[in-house]
Design a protein around this motif. Structure first.
Motif, PDB file in Angstrom:
ATOM      1  N   GLY A 166      11.445  10.495  13.191  1.00  0.00           N
ATOM      2  CA  GLY A 166      10.941  11.531  14.076  1.00  0.00           C
ATOM      3  C   GLY A 166      10.902  12.945  13.534  1.00  0.00           C
ATOM      4  N   SER A 167      11.142  13.138  12.243  1.00  0.00           N
ATOM      5  CA  SER A 167      11.031  14.487  11.686  1.00  0.00           C
ATOM      6  C   SER A 167       9.607  14.989  11.899  1.00  0.00           C
ATOM      7  N   THR A 168       9.475  16.289  12.245  1.00  0.00           N
ATOM      8  CA  THR A 168       8.143  16.865  12.419  1.00  0.00           C
ATOM      9  C   THR A 168       7.930  17.977  11.404  1.00  0.00           C
ATOM     10  N   PHE A 169       6.670  18.110  10.971  1.00  0.00           N
ATOM     11  CA  PHE A 169       6.302  19.016   9.889  1.00  0.00           C
ATOM     12  C   PHE A 169       5.134  19.891  10.316  1.00  0.00           C
ATOM     13  N   GLU A 170       5.202  21.185   9.976  1.00  0.00           N
ATOM     14  CA  GLU A 170       4.097  22.087  10.241  1.00  0.00           C
ATOM     15  C   GLU A 170       2.880  21.633   9.449  1.00  0.00           C
ATOM     16  N   VAL A 184       1.554  14.506  -0.036  1.00  0.00           N
ATOM     17  CA  VAL A 184       1.990  13.172  -0.427  1.00  0.00           C
ATOM     18  C   VAL A 184       2.580  12.521   0.819  1.00  0.00           C
ATOM     19  N   ASN A 185       2.235  11.266   1.053  1.00  0.00           N
ATOM     20  CA  ASN A 185       2.706  10.549   2.241  1.00  0.00           C
ATOM     21  C   ASN A 185       4.115   9.999   1.988  1.00  0.00           C
ATOM     22  N   LYS A 186       5.090  10.923   1.959  1.00  0.00           N
ATOM     23  CA  LYS A 186       6.473  10.522   1.720  1.00  0.00           C
ATOM     24  C   LYS A 186       7.390  11.514   2.418  1.00  0.00           C
ATOM     25  N   CYS A 187       8.184  11.018   3.354  1.00  0.00           N
ATOM     26  CA  CYS A 187       9.128  11.869   4.071  1.00  0.00           C
ATOM     27  C   CYS A 187      10.254  12.299   3.118  1.00  0.00           C
ATOM     28  N   PRO A 188      10.584  13.594   3.092  1.00  0.00           N
ATOM     29  CA  PRO A 188      11.663  14.044   2.203  1.00  0.00           C
ATOM     30  C   PRO A 188      13.048  13.550   2.625  1.00  0.00           C
ATOM     31  N   HIS A 189      13.154  12.992   3.828  1.00  0.00           N
ATOM     32  CA  HIS A 189      14.444  12.495   4.323  1.00  0.00           C
ATOM     33  C   HIS A 189      14.854  11.217   3.605  1.00  0.00           C
ATOM     34  N   ASN A 190      13.960  10.225   3.566  1.00  0.00           N
ATOM     35  CA  ASN A 190      14.332   8.963   2.920  1.00  0.00           C
ATOM     36  C   ASN A 190      13.166   8.290   2.205  1.00  0.00           C
ATOM     37  N   GLU A 238      11.855  19.995  12.592  1.00  0.00           N
ATOM     38  CA  GLU A 238      12.794  19.237  13.425  1.00  0.00           C
ATOM     39  C   GLU A 238      13.080  17.911  12.766  1.00  0.00           C
ATOM     40  N   GLY A 239      14.308  17.428  12.923  1.00  0.00           N
ATOM     41  CA  GLY A 239      14.663  16.109  12.410  1.00  0.00           C
ATOM     42  C   GLY A 239      15.631  16.173  11.245  1.00  0.00           C
ATOM     43  N   PRO A 240      15.948  14.996  10.684  1.00  0.00           N
ATOM     44  CA  PRO A 240      16.976  14.879   9.644  1.00  0.00           C
ATOM     45  C   PRO A 240      16.696  15.692   8.372  1.00  0.00           C
ATOM     46  N   CYS A 241      15.441  16.018   8.088  1.00  0.00           N
ATOM     47  CA  CYS A 241      15.136  16.748   6.851  1.00  0.00           C
ATOM     48  C   CYS A 241      14.759  18.197   7.127  1.00  0.00           C
ATOM     49  N   LYS A 242      15.221  18.742   8.257  1.00  0.00           N
ATOM     50  CA  LYS A 242      14.890  20.121   8.635  1.00  0.00           C
ATOM     51  C   LYS A 242      15.158  21.078   7.466  1.00  0.00           C
ATOM     52  N   GLY A 243      14.178  21.951   7.212  1.00  0.00           N
ATOM     53  CA  GLY A 243      14.293  22.910   6.123  1.00  0.00           C
ATOM     54  C   GLY A 243      13.678  22.427   4.818  1.00  0.00           C
ATOM     55  N   ARG A 244      13.453  21.128   4.679  1.00  0.00           N
ATOM     56  CA  ARG A 244      12.782  20.589   3.502  1.00  0.00           C
ATOM     57  C   ARG A 244      11.290  20.523   3.804  1.00  0.00           C
ATOM     58  N   ALA A 245      10.488  20.034   2.864  1.00  0.00           N
ATOM     59  CA  ALA A 245       9.041  20.048   3.083  1.00  0.00           C
ATOM     60  C   ALA A 245       8.359  18.864   2.410  1.00  0.00           C
ATOM     61  N   LEU A 246       7.185  18.535   2.931  1.00  0.00           N
ATOM     62  CA  LEU A 246       6.328  17.546   2.302  1.00  0.00           C
ATOM     63  C   LEU A 246       5.786  18.135   0.997  1.00  0.00           C
ATOM     64  N   THR A 247       5.405  17.270   0.066  1.00  0.00           N
ATOM     65  CA  THR A 247       4.837  17.717  -1.199  1.00  0.00           C
ATOM     66  C   THR A 247       3.344  17.950  -1.021  1.00  0.00           C
ATOM     67  N   PRO A 248       2.888  19.202  -1.203  1.00  0.00           N
ATOM     68  CA  PRO A 248       1.453  19.478  -1.037  1.00  0.00           C
ATOM     69  C   PRO A 248       0.642  18.931  -2.205  1.00  0.00           C
TER      70      PRO A 248
END
Length: 131
Positions: free
Chosen positions: A83-87, A52-58, A95-105
């Motif tokens: 600037g959060s980066t996701f595997e 899903v095209n939605k950053c978990p930060h905001n 890296e970034g404000p939502c470190k440890g969270r994840a995008l919704t697959p």
């Protein structure tokens, strides 16, 4: 319409290897309401991944310009806002404000040369069928 239907989003070769592309679709919820559903499809060789095209930060879309999803090195998805980066393979923020969270697959597969999504009900574009 069956809930286990799959929908072709684009051709497999429409997304070059090591690239990502965004799609703005309309999903139908259980009550029959239509709502926007923005997704990212990543192609890496013969593998396709979807989120899903939605950053978990905001909750903003990741792309800062249309279809600009990858970091400067082309190896991670990146949120253009903070600037959060996701595997690529897991969607996990490294890296970034939502470190440890994840995008919704999302469920994506390749079928007959098309990249398809499943697990949702989409509003289908009847105009293409009437041409």
């Amino acid at each position: 319409m069956q809930p286990d239907a799959i929908y072709a989003v684009c051709g497999f070769n429409d997304i070059p290897s090591r690239q990502a592309m965004g799609f703005h679709l309309i999903v139908v919820d259980d009550d029959g309401n239509h709502r926007p559903w923005s997704i990212i499809v990543v192609r890496w060789g013969k593998k396709v991944l979807g989120y899903v095209n939605k950053c978990p930060h905001n909750s903003v879309n990741l792309d800062w310009e249309r279809n600009q999803f990858l970091d400067p090195y082309g190896i991670r998805l990146m949120c253009g806002k903070h600037g959060s980066t996701f595997e690529l393979g897991t969607g996990r923020c490294v890296e970034g404000p939502c470190k440890g969270r994840a995008l919704t697959p999302i469920a994506v597969t390749v079928l007959d040369g098309d990249i398809c999504v499943g697990g949702v009900r989409l509003v289908e574009d009847d105009a293409a069928q009437n041409e």
